[in-house]
Design a protein around this motif. Structure first.
Motif, short mmCIF file in Angstrom:
data_model
loop_
_atom_site.label_atom_id
_atom_site.label_comp_id
_atom_site.label_asym_id
_atom_site.label_seq_id
_atom_site.Cartn_x
_atom_site.Cartn_y
_atom_site.Cartn_z
N PRO A 243 0.81 -1.23 0.00
CA PRO A 243 0.00 0.00 0.00
C PRO A 243 0.84 1.27 0.00
CG PRO A 243 0.06 -0.92 2.19
CD PRO A 243 0.79 -1.90 1.31
N ARG A 244 1.63 1.44 -1.04
CA ARG A 244 2.42 2.66 -1.22
C ARG A 244 1.98 3.33 -2.50
NH1 ARG A 244 5.98 -1.19 1.04
NH2 ARG A 244 6.83 -0.49 3.03
N PRO A 245 2.20 4.64 -2.64
CA PRO A 245 1.61 5.39 -3.75
C PRO A 245 1.89 4.83 -5.13
CG PRO A 245 2.48 6.91 -2.12
CD PRO A 245 2.91 5.54 -1.69
N HIS A 246 3.08 4.23 -5.36
CA HIS A 246 3.42 3.76 -6.70
C HIS A 246 3.02 2.30 -6.95
CE1 HIS A 246 6.88 2.80 -4.17
NE2 HIS A 246 7.27 1.91 -5.05
N ALA A 247 2.26 1.72 -6.04
CA ALA A 247 1.72 0.35 -6.20
C ALA A 247 2.81 -0.70 -6.41
CB ALA A 247 0.72 0.31 -7.36
N PRO A 248 3.82 -0.75 -5.52
CA PRO A 248 4.86 -1.77 -5.66
C PRO A 248 4.35 -3.13 -5.24
CG PRO A 248 5.16 -0.59 -3.60
CD PRO A 248 4.00 0.07 -4.32
N VAL A 249 5.12 -4.15 -5.60
CA VAL A 249 4.78 -5.52 -5.19
C VAL A 249 6.01 -6.16 -4.57
CG1 VAL A 249 3.08 -5.70 -7.02
CG2 VAL A 249 5.38 -6.62 -7.39
N SER A 250 5.76 -7.16 -3.75
CA SER A 250 6.85 -7.96 -3.18
C SER A 250 7.28 -8.96 -4.24
CB SER A 250 6.38 -8.67 -1.92
OG SER A 250 7.41 -9.44 -1.35
N ALA A 251 8.46 -8.74 -4.81
CA ALA A 251 8.89 -9.46 -6.01
C ALA A 251 9.85 -10.59 -5.71
CB ALA A 251 9.55 -8.49 -6.99
N SER A 260 21.31 -6.57 -8.51
CA SER A 260 20.99 -5.63 -9.59
C SER A 260 19.54 -5.17 -9.57
CB SER A 260 21.29 -6.27 -10.95
OG SER A 260 20.53 -7.47 -11.11
N ALA A 261 18.73 -5.78 -8.76
CA ALA A 261 17.30 -5.44 -8.72
C ALA A 261 17.10 -4.03 -8.18
CB ALA A 261 16.54 -6.43 -7.85
N GLU A 262 16.10 -3.34 -8.69
CA GLU A 262 15.65 -2.06 -8.17
C GLU A 262 14.22 -2.25 -7.69
OE1 GLU A 262 17.25 0.68 -7.70
OE2 GLU A 262 19.13 0.13 -8.68
N PRO A 263 13.99 -2.26 -6.38
CA PRO A 263 12.67 -2.58 -5.86
C PRO A 263 11.53 -1.77 -6.47
CG PRO A 263 14.25 -2.56 -4.07
CD PRO A 263 14.98 -2.07 -5.29
N ARG A 264 11.78 -0.52 -6.80
CA ARG A 264 10.72 0.32 -7.36
C ARG A 264 10.31 -0.14 -8.77
NH1 ARG A 264 9.03 5.18 -5.18
NH2 ARG A 264 8.28 5.73 -7.25
N ASP A 265 11.12 -0.95 -9.40
CA ASP A 265 10.80 -1.41 -10.75
C ASP A 265 9.71 -2.48 -10.75
OD1 ASP A 265 12.65 0.32 -11.80
OD2 ASP A 265 14.21 -1.20 -12.04
N PHE A 266 9.40 -3.03 -9.60
CA PHE A 266 8.42 -4.12 -9.52
C PHE A 266 7.11 -3.56 -8.98
CE2 PHE A 266 12.64 -6.03 -8.67
CZ PHE A 266 12.75 -6.79 -9.83
N ASP A 267 6.13 -3.43 -9.86
CA ASP A 267 4.83 -2.92 -9.44
C ASP A 267 3.73 -3.66 -10.21
OD1 ASP A 267 4.50 -1.62 -11.98
OD2 ASP A 267 5.64 0.09 -11.24
N ILE A 268 2.49 -3.25 -10.00
CA ILE A 268 1.40 -4.01 -10.60
C ILE A 268 1.31 -3.81 -12.11
CG2 ILE A 268 0.12 -3.91 -8.44
CD1 ILE A 268 -1.90 -2.08 -9.77
N VAL A 269 2.03 -2.81 -12.63
CA VAL A 269 2.06 -2.61 -14.07
C VAL A 269 3.17 -3.42 -14.72
CG1 VAL A 269 2.38 -0.90 -15.90
CG2 VAL A 269 1.05 -0.30 -13.86
N THR A 270 4.34 -3.49 -14.08
CA THR A 270 5.50 -4.15 -14.69
C THR A 270 5.59 -5.64 -14.39
OG1 THR A 270 6.90 -3.61 -12.77
CG2 THR A 270 6.81 -2.00 -14.57
N MET A 271 5.10 -6.08 -13.23
CA MET A 271 5.26 -7.47 -12.84
C MET A 271 4.58 -8.47 -13.78
SD MET A 271 6.62 -9.80 -11.02
CE MET A 271 7.31 -9.14 -9.49
#
Length: 342
Positions: A243-251, A260-271
Motif C-alpha cells: 500500500p504505497r503510492p506507486h503500487a509496488p509488489v513484493s517481487a 541488480s534489482a531495483e525494488p521500485r521497478d516491480f509494481d502491478i504494471v510491470t510485474m
C-alpha cells in the motif's frame, strides 16, 4: 464508478463491484487493475498462499483511505474458501481464510484487500511452521544496497547450516528470505533458529547488521527482525501488492538478481510482463523441505559458549519462559541493573 464486472479465475466466476474505483491515485490505478494484476500472477501468489491461514490488509477506499487488518474470516465467506482455526499468543482463537484457488485471491481483492499476510503454517497443522522467514529490515541511514550485502552473507550462513533460502523484495527497501522447512518444530523453536542465524550474521558483519530489538540500539544497520517468526507475526507474501503510492509488489528474485534489482521497478504494471516471461521464479520452493537441526545446534552453542539465550518478544505478547527483561535499555538504566526476570 462503473457497473460490476465478472472475472474468470480458474473456471470460477468472481464478481467485482465498482471496478473503476481508484485505489492508487498517484498513478490512477483502479480496483480492476489490482484484480487483473492478481489474475496475471495467479499461480505464483497461490503458491505463496495455498492452504495458509491468511490475514487480509484491506483498503476499501484505496491506499489513501482508512485501512484495517482482517484476521477473522468475513461473515459472507463463500463455502468454497476453506478456513483454519488458529490461536493467538493471548489465548484467543479465530478462523482465518486459507486460499486454495486463485478465485479466493480475487474474492479478497473485491473486498479491498491490497496485501496478503499468510502464516508460515498450513491449515492441517497450524502449530508447526513449514517456513523459516528472515526479514532484513533497513534502519534509518541504510537502504536496499545494505540489505543486499546482508542477504548475500545470509545466503552463506544458511548454506553452512544445510539450508537454502529464496529471496524477494519486501515491496519497500528491505529483503525477505524464506526457507522451506519440514513442519516438525514449534514456533518457539523456529524463532530460536531465526535468532541464531541473525546472531551469526551479526558476528560476520559487525557494525552493519544487528539483532537488537530496541530501536535505540540498532543504529545505522540492517535489522534482522527475528520476531517475524513469532506466532501471529506474518510477512507479506510473494507477489502481494504493497500500500504505497506507486503500487509496488513484493517481487520474488533469483539470487543472481538480488544485487541488480531495483525494488521500485516491480509494481502491478510491470510485474505481469516479467511473470509472463519468467513465470514464478520461486516455483521450486515446494520441492524442498529442510531440517533445522544444525540451526538449533548453533543456538545451543551460542547459549553454552557465550551465554546468549532468548531475546525480547513483541510488547503485546505474554511473558515467555526464559525471556530476558522486556524493558528498553535507556529505561532499564534508570530502574536499576537489568535482570533475566521482569
Amino acid at each position: 464508478m462503473g457497473s460490476a464486472v465478472e472475472l474468470d479465475a480458474g473456471g470460477r466466476t468472481v464478481r467485482l463491484s465498482n471496478p473503476d474505483k481508484v485505489y492508487f491515485p498517484e498513478r490512477g490505478l483502479t480496483k480492476l487493475d489490482v484484480a487483473n494484476y492478481y489474475l496475471a500472477v495467479g499461480d505464483g501468489i497461490l503458491r505463496a498462499l495455498r492452504d495458509r491461514p491468511t490475514t487480509l490488509e484491506r483498503y476499501p477506499d484505496g491506499v489513501e483511505g482508512e485501512s484495517f487488518f482482517q484476521k477473522r474470516a468475513p461473515k459472507n465467506l463463500p463455502d468454497w474458501i476453506p478456513t483454519a482455526h488458529i490461536s493467538f499468543p493471548s489465548g484467543r482463537t479465530a478462523d482465518e481464510i486459507c486460499p486454495t484457488e486463485v478465485a479466493a485471491v480475487l474474492w479478497a481483492a473485491q473486498l479491498g484487500c491490497i496485501t496478503f499476510h499468510p502464516w508460515p503454517v498450513r491449515r492441517d497443522d497450524t502449530d508447526r511452521p513449514d517456513e523459516l522467514r528472515i526479514d532484513l529490515d533497513p534502519q534509518p541511514g541504510t537502504d536496499y544496497g545494505d540489505a543486499v550485502e546482508a542477504a548475500h552473507e545470509l545466503r552463506d550462513v544458511l548454506d553452512g547450516l544445510g539450508l537454502r533460502g529464496w529471496p524477494k523484495t519486501s515491496g519497500g527497501r528491505g529483503l525477505h528470505v524464506f526457507v522451506p522447512i519440514a513442519p516438525r518444530w514449534t514456533f518457539t523453536e523456529v524463532r530460536r533458529c531465526a535468532i541464531a542465524i541473525g546472531r551469526e550474521l551479526e558476528e560476520r558483519m559487525p557494525g552493519r547488521v544487528t539483532t537488537a530489538w530496541w530501536k535505540e540500539e540498532r543504529g545505522e544497520r540492517i535489522f534482522v527482525d527475528y520476531n517475524q517468526t513469532a506466532r501471529d507475526r506474518t510477512i507479506a507474501c510473494a507477489y502481494s501488492v504493497r500500500p504505497r503510492p506507486h503500487a509496488p509488489v513484493s517481487a520474488p528474485l533469483r539470487w543472481d538478481e538480488v544485487g541488480s534489482a531495483e525494488p521500485r521497478d516491480f509494481d502491478i504494471v510491470t510485474m505481469p510482463a516479467r511473470y509472463a516471461e519468467l513465470g514464478d521464479v520461486h516455483a521450486d520452493m515446494e520441492d524442498h523441505s529442510f531440517t533445522l537441526d544444525a540451526a538449533l545446534e548453533l543456538a545451543e552453542r551460542h547459549e553454552h559458549d557465550h551465554g546468549l539465550g532468548d531475546m525480547p518478544y513483541p510488547p503485546d505478547y505474554p511473558k515467555m519462559p526464559g525471556e530476558p527483561k522486556r524493558v528498553q535499555p535507556s529505561r532499564a538504566r534508570h530502574d536499576g541493573p537489568p535482570g533475566r526476570d521482569s
